[in-house]
Structures are given as C-alpha cells and as structure tokens.
Motif scaffolding. Structure first.
Motif, PDB file in Angstrom:
ATOM      1  N   UNK A  49       0.858  -1.177   0.000  1.00 52.86           N
ATOM      2  CA  UNK A  49       0.000   0.000   0.000  1.00 52.86           C
ATOM      3  C   UNK A  49       0.899   1.233   0.000  1.00 52.86           C
ATOM      4  N   UNK A  50       0.694   2.147  -0.929  1.00 57.34           N
ATOM      5  CA  UNK A  50       1.545   3.327  -1.041  1.00 57.34           C
ATOM      6  C   UNK A  50       1.187   4.347   0.038  1.00 57.34           C
ATOM      7  N   UNK A  51       2.199   4.799   0.771  1.00 57.31           N
ATOM      8  CA  UNK A  51       2.031   5.841   1.783  1.00 57.31           C
ATOM      9  C   UNK A  51       3.296   6.690   1.828  1.00 57.31           C
ATOM     10  N   UNK A  52       3.175   7.874   2.408  1.00 54.56           N
ATOM     11  CA  UNK A  52       4.317   8.768   2.541  1.00 54.56           C
ATOM     12  C   UNK A  52       4.363   9.871   1.504  1.00 54.56           C
ATOM     13  N   UNK A 108       5.638   0.580   4.340  1.00 53.15           N
ATOM     14  CA  UNK A 108       5.784  -0.660   5.092  1.00 53.15           C
ATOM     15  C   UNK A 108       4.800  -0.736   6.247  1.00 53.15           C
ATOM     16  N   UNK A 109       4.697   0.354   7.001  1.00 55.90           N
ATOM     17  CA  UNK A 109       3.766   0.388   8.130  1.00 55.90           C
ATOM     18  C   UNK A 109       2.322   0.325   7.642  1.00 55.90           C
ATOM     19  N   UNK A 141       4.509   6.756  12.223  1.00 55.50           N
ATOM     20  CA  UNK A 141       3.909   5.451  12.503  1.00 55.50           C
ATOM     21  C   UNK A 141       2.398   5.554  12.637  1.00 55.50           C
ATOM     22  N   UNK A 142       1.931   6.544  13.395  1.00 55.51           N
ATOM     23  CA  UNK A 142       0.492   6.641  13.623  1.00 55.51           C
ATOM     24  C   UNK A 142      -0.250   7.052  12.360  1.00 55.51           C
ATOM     25  N   UNK A 143       0.328   7.960  11.574  1.00 55.52           N
ATOM     26  CA  UNK A 143      -0.334   8.338  10.323  1.00 55.52           C
ATOM     27  C   UNK A 143      -0.437   7.145   9.379  1.00 55.52           C
ATOM     28  N   UNK A 144       0.657   6.413   9.222  1.00 62.04           N
ATOM     29  CA  UNK A 144       0.654   5.286   8.298  1.00 62.04           C
ATOM     30  C   UNK A 144      -0.221   4.150   8.809  1.00 62.04           C
ATOM     31  N   UNK A 145      -0.245   3.937  10.122  1.00 60.00           N
ATOM     32  CA  UNK A 145      -1.112   2.909  10.705  1.00 60.00           C
ATOM     33  C   UNK A 145      -2.574   3.241  10.450  1.00 60.00           C
ATOM     34  N   UNK A 146      -2.920   4.496  10.665  1.00 60.96           N
ATOM     35  CA  UNK A 146      -4.303   4.936  10.471  1.00 60.96           C
ATOM     36  C   UNK A 146      -4.679   4.889   8.992  1.00 60.96           C
ATOM     37  N   UNK A 147      -3.761   5.313   8.138  1.00 62.47           N
ATOM     38  CA  UNK A 147      -3.989   5.245   6.693  1.00 62.47           C
ATOM     39  C   UNK A 147      -4.246   3.802   6.266  1.00 62.47           C
ATOM     40  N   UNK A 148      -3.500   2.866   6.855  1.00 64.93           N
ATOM     41  CA  UNK A 148      -3.627   1.457   6.494  1.00 64.93           C
ATOM     42  C   UNK A 148      -4.866   0.781   7.030  1.00 64.93           C
ATOM     43  N   UNK A 149      -5.663   1.498   7.837  1.00 65.83           N
ATOM     44  CA  UNK A 149      -6.937   0.945   8.269  1.00 65.83           C
ATOM     45  C   UNK A 149      -7.113   0.751   9.751  1.00 65.83           C
ATOM     46  N   UNK A 286       3.139  -3.955  13.648  1.00 65.88           N
ATOM     47  CA  UNK A 286       2.850  -2.850  12.732  1.00 65.88           C
ATOM     48  C   UNK A 286       3.936  -1.785  12.792  1.00 65.88           C
ATOM     49  N   UNK A 287       4.261  -1.316  13.986  1.00 62.67           N
ATOM     50  CA  UNK A 287       5.238  -0.225  14.083  1.00 62.67           C
ATOM     51  C   UNK A 287       6.628  -0.642  13.639  1.00 62.67           C
TER      52      UNK A 287
END
Length: 380
Positions: A49-52, A108-109, A141-149, A286-287
């Motif tokens: 999943x693309x993030x960042x 990755x996160x 970490x929290x932004x990417x975790x939340x983005x990932x669902x 996750x982190x």
C-alpha cells in the motif's frame, strides 16, 4: 554530543540526509558540465500500500521538476512504477535517499496495518506500537497505521498530528502503584473524564477470568470492556482463555462487557481470536513492519530510453482494471480499454497539483480492503 539523534528538516530538504555517493556523483557531474534531463521511476520488489506522499511532496516541492505518482492508499504490485520524476538530474539526485526513506517506511507500516485490518475484519484494531520505535517517528507510525486501516492510535503526539483523539486503556503500572486491582479500577473510574471508555486491565496478579469477574462486580454498569495483555510466557492458549472469559461474562449478566486483547499479536492470532474478541491492540508487528523495498532508477536519459540491467527502460504508465489486474505500457502507447491510469500528475514545474489527503487515502484502503490481495497466504 548531548541531545537527540534527529536529522533536522533543513538537512533533509537540502539534500544532506543522503548517501555519500550521490554527493560525489553531483560533484563529478558539475565538474564535467553534465546535467542530463532524465526520467527516474520508483518501483518495489514486493506488493503493498503506497504511503508517505505527504512527506515526498514536502521534499520535492519548489524544485523545477515534474512528478507523477499513484495516489496514497493505492495497492501496487511488484516491479511497477508508483512514482516517476522528470527533470534535470542535478535538481533532485541528492534527494533520492530521503525520498525512498519516506516511501519505504510509511508504505511498510501502512501495508502491515492493512494486512492486520483485513485479518480483523469488523473487529476494532488500535495501533499500540510507537514505543518500539524512535519517538521522533511517532507521527510517521500513527499516520501510516491509520492510513492502512487501524481504527485508532495510542500515541498522544501522533494522534494530534493527524487530528484524531488518542485511544488507550490502562498500564499494569497503575495497578502496581495501588497494589490492589479493585482500588486501581475504581480510581480510574472516579478520576477520568466520563467520555473515556472504562476498559480495565485484568491480568496483573491473578487468573484472567477471576480478575475480569472481579472488575465486572466492582464497576457494574460503568464497565465498558476488559483488556487481556498477559505475556506469552504465562499465557497458555489465549483463545481458550478468552472463550472462558466470554462465557463467564455472559452467564453472569455482563454480556455487554467487551473483551479487548493486546500483546504480541499478528495476523494469524487475530484470525484465531476475532470470533470471541471485540477489539485488538497491535503494537510491534505494525510499528516495526519491514519497510517496502523501493528503489529509484533512471529509465530515460536526454530523451533516450535507457536502464541498468534488471530494469525496464522507457517512460511508463500503469493501467488497472476493477479486479486489480495491471498492465504496464510505455506512455506513448495506446491506453487499454476499460483500464484506468494510476500515475497521475503530482507536481508540475515545482507546483503541487494534487491534495494529499489522509482521509481520502484511508477511505481508499478501507473501500478495497476485502479485494486487495494482501493476505492470500492466510485463511479464516
């Protein structure tokens, strides 16, 4: 030297946070009066999943370059470009290290968070893992975790950075400070704002089922949920423990009390437990997720298609059908029927052309969570 080992934003933007060979290459190119116009593409060796993009845009903005990319939250396959940069190479060559770092870590996160959320289904999942990483990365970490669902995050600063409220329960240390479970539970209920859910930790000194029933009798209707966080060395079969707890709560008139589980959880355990559990707290898996292995490669130099061994030359576009079957073509080739292009303008001559919305990216992930092929090796 005293202080935190944090590279400043100024050094990142100026290209100082780079591998030394880029600086040496820049010195050579400048000395030889070479500054080719290039197309550089970013691809990964794995799916994800693309993030960042929020950080990538901040790094690349105001540079005299053009950038095309997939949208944040987009699922990608191995070896297809997720981003392309066009421009004079000396304008961005030293930024490659930081750009890849932004995309690799965030993606990755986010990818692992999406795998966890897909495994959990409708069961709530919270991000509990920032303590496993450098604190300067809490927002990442929290932004990417939340983005990932993930349905919520525990880190205060991390939650603030994405404009949501942090979620959490109580630490074992609170129970230890009072030395008695009932006193800790009662104090939690008496002191904290009533809007905070009453979730009591029930595994500090004795059997989980016993502590759960004590908490239920102590707080009565005030109790919203119980949390089980027993270390693996003392846990036994967690599924059987949770089933026993659920049975006792239901048979004693506390069927509305939810069960929340945390501690060393990954996809397989979540799948085993989700039938009996109302929520999960997931931390390290996750982190500390493996970064997505993105690489950036030149595919065109001064208008000529050119690439190193193992890479495909030429400026490309990725087209996707509704069933996530992609086709990679050169941009000059005709668009396939009933497929949509994924690489869209992001920056034009240094000017940002697209909003980077966390809300939109998260929605994209959640809307596609059941279709994207992330957990194909796992069964429910």
């Amino acid at each position: 030297m005293p202080g935190f080992n944090i590279i400043t934003e100024e050094k990142i933007k100026s290209g100082k946070a780079t591998d030394i060979y880029f600086s040496r290459m820049k010195e050579i190119l400048e000395a030889k009066n070479k500054n080719p116009q290039v197309v550089a593409e970013i691809t990964a060796s794995t799916r994800g999943i693309l993030a960042g993009l929020n950080e990538a845009v901040e790094l690349l903005r105001d540079k005299p370059i053009n950038v095309y990319s997939m949208e944040e939250g987009t699922f990608f396959w191995p070896n297809e470009p997720v981003m392309a940069i066009e421009g004079d190479y000396l304008d961005f060559c030293e930024l490659e290290t930081s750009l890849l770092g932004f995309l690799c870590h965030n993606s990755g996160v986010a990818t692992k968070a999406a795998r966890i959320k897909k495994a959990a289904g409708d069961t709530s999942v919270l991000s509990f893992g920032t303590r496993r990483q450098h604190p300067s990365l809490a927002g990442v970490i929290e932004r990417s975790s939340y983005l990932g669902g993930m349905d919520g995050v525990s880190n205060e600063a991390g939650a603030e950075s994405i404009d949501i409220k942090p979620s959490g329960t109580m630490p074992h240390a609170l129970v230890l400070c009072f030395k008695k479970q009932e006193e800790a539970w009662r104090s939690y209920d008496e002191v904290l704002d009533k809007e905070i859910p009453r979730v009591m930790l029930c595994d500090t000194f004795s059997d989980e089922k016993e502590e759960v029933m004590r908490a239920a009798r102590e707080l009565g209707d005030s109790l919203d949920a119980v949390r089980i966080d027993t270390p693996g060395s003392r846990r036994g079969d967690l599924k059987e423990i949770v089933k026993e707890i659920k049975w006792e709560l239901e048979k004693n008139g506390f069927e509305d009390v939810e069960i929340f589980v945390s501690g060393g959880l990954d996809e397989e355990e979540i799948i085993r437990l989700k039938e009996y559990v109302d929520g999960f707290g997931v931390g390290t898996s996750v982190s500390s997720a493996d970064p997505i292995d993105f690489g950036m490669d030149l595919v065109e130099v001064n208008g000529e298609s050119l690439a190193k061994r193992g890479k495909y030359s030429g400026k490309k576009q990725v087209y996707r059908s509704k069933d996530f079957k992609d086709e990679i073509l050169l941009r000059r080739e005709p668009k396939p029927k009933e497929k949509k292009p994924l690489l869209k303008p992001l920056i034009k001559d240094g000017e940002i052309k697209r909003d980077i919305s966390l809300k939109k990216a998260r929605k994209k992930v959640l809307n596609n969570i059941n279709e994207i092929p992330l957990n194909e090796s796992l069964t429910t």
